[in-house]
Design a protein around this motif. Structure first.
Motif, PDB file in Angstrom:
ATOM      1  N   GLY A 184      -6.359  22.854  12.093  1.00  0.00           N
ATOM      2  CA  GLY A 184      -7.410  21.870  12.252  1.00  0.00           C
ATOM      3  C   GLY A 184      -6.967  20.797  13.223  1.00  0.00           C
TER       4      GLY A 184
ATOM      5  N   SER B 238      -8.357  22.738   3.910  1.00  0.00           N
ATOM      6  CA  SER B 238      -8.414  23.982   4.677  1.00  0.00           C
ATOM      7  C   SER B 238      -7.133  24.798   4.542  1.00  0.00           C
ATOM      8  CB  SER B 238      -8.686  23.677   6.157  1.00  0.00           C
ATOM      9  OG  SER B 238      -9.949  23.065   6.305  1.00  0.00           O
TER      10      SER B 238
ATOM     11  N   GLN C  25     -16.098  20.509   0.083  1.00  0.00           N
ATOM     12  CA  GLN C  25     -16.336  21.403   1.209  1.00  0.00           C
ATOM     13  C   GLN C  25     -16.414  22.867   0.802  1.00  0.00           C
ATOM     14  OE1 GLN C  25     -13.308  21.291   4.290  1.00  0.00           O
ATOM     15  NE2 GLN C  25     -14.653  22.221   5.811  1.00  0.00           N
TER      16      GLN C  25
ATOM     17  N   SER D 138     -11.711  22.478  10.867  1.00  0.00           N
ATOM     18  CA  SER D 138     -12.282  21.155  10.635  1.00  0.00           C
ATOM     19  C   SER D 138     -11.605  20.126  11.524  1.00  0.00           C
ATOM     20  CB  SER D 138     -12.127  20.751   9.163  1.00  0.00           C
ATOM     21  OG  SER D 138     -12.780  21.683   8.311  1.00  0.00           O
TER      22      SER D 138
ATOM     23  N   ALA E 184     -16.296  21.894  10.947  1.00  0.00           N
ATOM     24  CA  ALA E 184     -16.737  20.829  10.059  1.00  0.00           C
ATOM     25  C   ALA E 184     -16.131  19.510  10.527  1.00  0.00           C
ATOM     26  CB  ALA E 184     -16.320  21.111   8.622  1.00  0.00           C
ATOM     27  N   LYS E 185     -16.832  18.414  10.270  1.00  0.00           N
ATOM     28  CA  LYS E 185     -16.395  17.085  10.693  1.00  0.00           C
ATOM     29  C   LYS E 185     -16.127  16.222   9.467  1.00  0.00           C
ATOM     30  CE  LYS E 185     -20.302  16.603  12.909  1.00  0.00           C
ATOM     31  NZ  LYS E 185     -20.859  17.969  12.715  1.00  0.00           N
TER      32      LYS E 185
END
Length: 628
Positions: free
Chosen positions: A517, A482, A105, A491, A439-440
């Motif tokens: 997240g 993250s 990522q 995310s 983000a996924k």
């Protein structure tokens, strides 16, 4: 000759080196400014840290044990002096996934550190995700001593030498540092492995317990740096001209964009438009072409889609880009039923030559496409009939999906009340993620299988789906990146109840590392992907569910710092829960009960073939009969 200082002086010298590196702004600056001498006396453990610094590795993910105490002490001193950071975890598989996500990522190269034995084996198992998805990560494990004085606790109990080194060599590059002075060679090999432009993966450094504190003379200037490799493409115009002729002559053309196309979005779009090609995505390449682009046929393969599988099955010419032809991506080799020829763009010769009747354009995807496009003259003009047929199938697929997204909650026999269908629930969360630019992350299972059919990405890097190894527990573990990166992006992990329970300790580690997240648990109380496969093949489910109810909100709420919420029983209730969860300054968990059962609205269907179970005979017969 260097003289060996006393133990106290050695530790002072180590700290002084770390301080000099920090003050100079990095190891290279410290060498060039003479803040550090070129030759230093150091332990293997410190030399390794110095060598990895030369390659830009500043972050270590660690679970220390007796097999890594010396390295751990070096990292302590270097962290105290502001040079490196070490993040501790509660499970080695989770830690390996977090490292994979950090590189995948955010592009940061981490190093995973474990002890000897079971911990190393768990991290090794987790490294399958990085190996399968082409993500370069360092793994550093303790290893048995080199004197052979007897079994070391937690080594493989067998009268053979170097068994951990042999095991890790099967997965990727591996080096046992039996001799400290071999470090330079180990790091040269490791740097190429984790930074390989076409087939990156994990590199394993095995540190015997007794060589870690062993002293050596290190030439800092000679430690290998991160390679700066040029983008390569064929220099001979003959191959491009041949490919251009094939493209111009083909009445129907499909591009299969594999995971290697990630980051080559502009080039793939330029080529697709110039060639008049329908673009079929793999689960790992969603976003390489904007979702609404008229030539984007969505995912194709064993799961696939109406439009993606139509394009695969009817294209007479296939251009495969950055794909290693995983069984589910090309229907176990029989997805291209009408194909007469293949053009393969890939830097890896083995992958480029996977199919027969292939014109190979080996090299960097963007570099190759730029040269190929220069040879295309009005190639798209002859593809209007083909693209119109594909467009009709895309409309059919969109309508098919929309019927499932619009479906009202249905009565579920386990939940004993109406709950959302899983596709409808995933769509709500995916839309929310897009709205907040999150983000996924997806891991293995029914959530993933429906998820890559649902997401509507307009660029690569918005979805990370672990389809390479199909690793349960990857998505929630991936969120931890993250909390480690310098520039985090919010995310959301999309996970099933089974996958979440593979790595629930992420709840603790996410709080520890201050992750902001969200985890969304789509709970259908079963391994629904396998249930569906069993029903499709044999008409009966077997041992893919249990009778144990889990209150995931209560479970997550027991961890101080986690905000856990019920996702509700309707789309509006779920949207409200997502909004509330996103407002939390930390990790939030949203639990969503979803339907599982025979209703066709419960899934998005499978549109291809797969060489598993009682389908094997038919698939293998077709594979033998097809030419490419």
């Amino acid at each position: 000759m260097l003289t060996r200082p006393s133990e106290g002086d050695q530790r002072d010298a180590m700290r002084a080196r770390a301080r000099a590196i920090n003050e100079a702004g990095g190891l290279t600056n410290a060498i060039e400014s003479a803040a550090l001498p070129k030759l230093v006396d150091a332990t293997l453990s410190e030399a390794l840290v110095l060598g990895l610094l030369k390659q830009g590795v500043r972050k270590y993910l660690g679970i220390f044990g007796h097999g890594s105490t010396d390295l751990g002490d070096v990292l302590r001193i270097y962290e105290e002096e502001g040079v490196t950071r070490t993040f501790n975890f509660r499970n080695e598989v989770e830690m390996a996934h977090a490292a994979t996500a950090l590189r995948w990522q955010y592009g940061e190269i981490p190093a995973v550190v474990t002890s000897i034995g079971p911990g190393a084996l768990q991290a090794f198992a987790g490294s399958l995700a990085s190996a399968s998805n082409g993500v370069g990560v360092y793994h550093i494990y303790g290893d048995e001593t080199t004197f052979g004085e007897g079994y070391n606790m937690q080594q493989v109990p067998k009268e053979e030498q170097g068994l951990f080194g042999r095991m890790t060599a099967l997965m990727g590059g591996s080096y046992v540092l039996h001799t400290p002075e071999a470090l330079r060679d180990a790091l040269r090999r490791g740097s190429l492995a984790v930074n390989h432009p076409y087939r990156a993966g994990p590199f394993y450094l095995l540190l015997p317990l007794n060589t870690q504190p062993q002293r050596m003379t290190v030439n800092l200037a000679a430690l290998p740096a991160r390679p700066d490799l040029p983008a390569l493409a064929p220099v001979d115009d003959h191959a491009y001209a041949k490919a251009a002729r094939l493209i111009a002559a083909a009445p129907s053309l499909a591009i299969k964009a594999g995971g290697g196309t990630r980051g080559h979005d502009a080039a793939v779009r330029k080529f697709a438009e110039a060639a008049g090609a329908a673009v079929v995505l793999s689960p790992g390449s969603t976003g390489v072409l904007p979702d609404a682009h008229p030539q984007n046929m969505h995912v194709g393969g064993s799961k696939g889609s109406i439009s993606g599988n139509f394009a695969m099955a009817n294209a007479e010419l296939v251009v495969v880009i950055g794909s290693r032809a995983v069984c589910q991506a090309d229907c176990s080799g029989i997805g291209y039923k009408a194909a007469k020829h293949v053009i393969n763009i890939n830097g890896d010769f083995a992958d480029a030559l996977h199919y027969n009747q292939t014109t190979v354009l080996a090299g960097d995807i963007t570099a190759v496409i730029e040269r190929l496009c220069a040879h295309l003259k009005n190639a798209a003009a002859s593809k209007s009939v083909w693209l119109q047929a594909c467009a009709e199938k895309k409309k059919e697929w969109i309508a098919f999906k929309q019927a499932r997204f619009d479906a009202k909650p249905a009565q579920d026999p386990v939940w004993q009340q109406p709950v959302l269908y899983q596709p409808a629930a995933i769509k709500v969360v995916a839309d929310f993620a897009k709205r907040i630019d999150a983000a996924k992350f997806f891991d293995a299972g029914d959530v993933q299988a429906n998820g890559f059919q649902i997401v509507e990405d307009d660029r690569t890097g918005d979805t990370f789906t672990e389809t390479g190894a199909s690793y349960m527990g990857f998505a929630v573990s991936g969120l931890l990146a993250s909390g480690i990166t310098d520039k985090p992006r919010y995310s959301i992990a999309f996970t099933g109840d089974g996958s979440f329970m593979m790595n629930p300790q992420v709840l603790i580690d996410a709080v520890e590392h201050r992750v902001r997240g969200m985890i969304v648990i789509f709970d259908n109380r079963r391994m629904a992907a396998i249930t569906g496969l069993q029903l499709a093949q044999y008409g009966r489910e077997f041992r893919t569910s249990d009778s144990v109810a889990v209150d995931y909100v209560q479970l997550a709420s027991s961890v101080n710092g986690v905000r856990a919420l019920h996702g509700g029983l309707s789309a509006d209730e779920l949207r409200a829960a997502l909004k509330e969860a996103h407002a939390h300054d930390g990790l939030s968990v949203v639990h969503v009960p979803v339907y599982a059962g025979p209703d066709e609205l419960a899934g998005l269907g499978a549109w291809g073939q797969w060489n598993v179970g009682n389908w094997c005979a038919d698939v293998q017969r077709e594979w033998i009969e097809q030419d490419i």
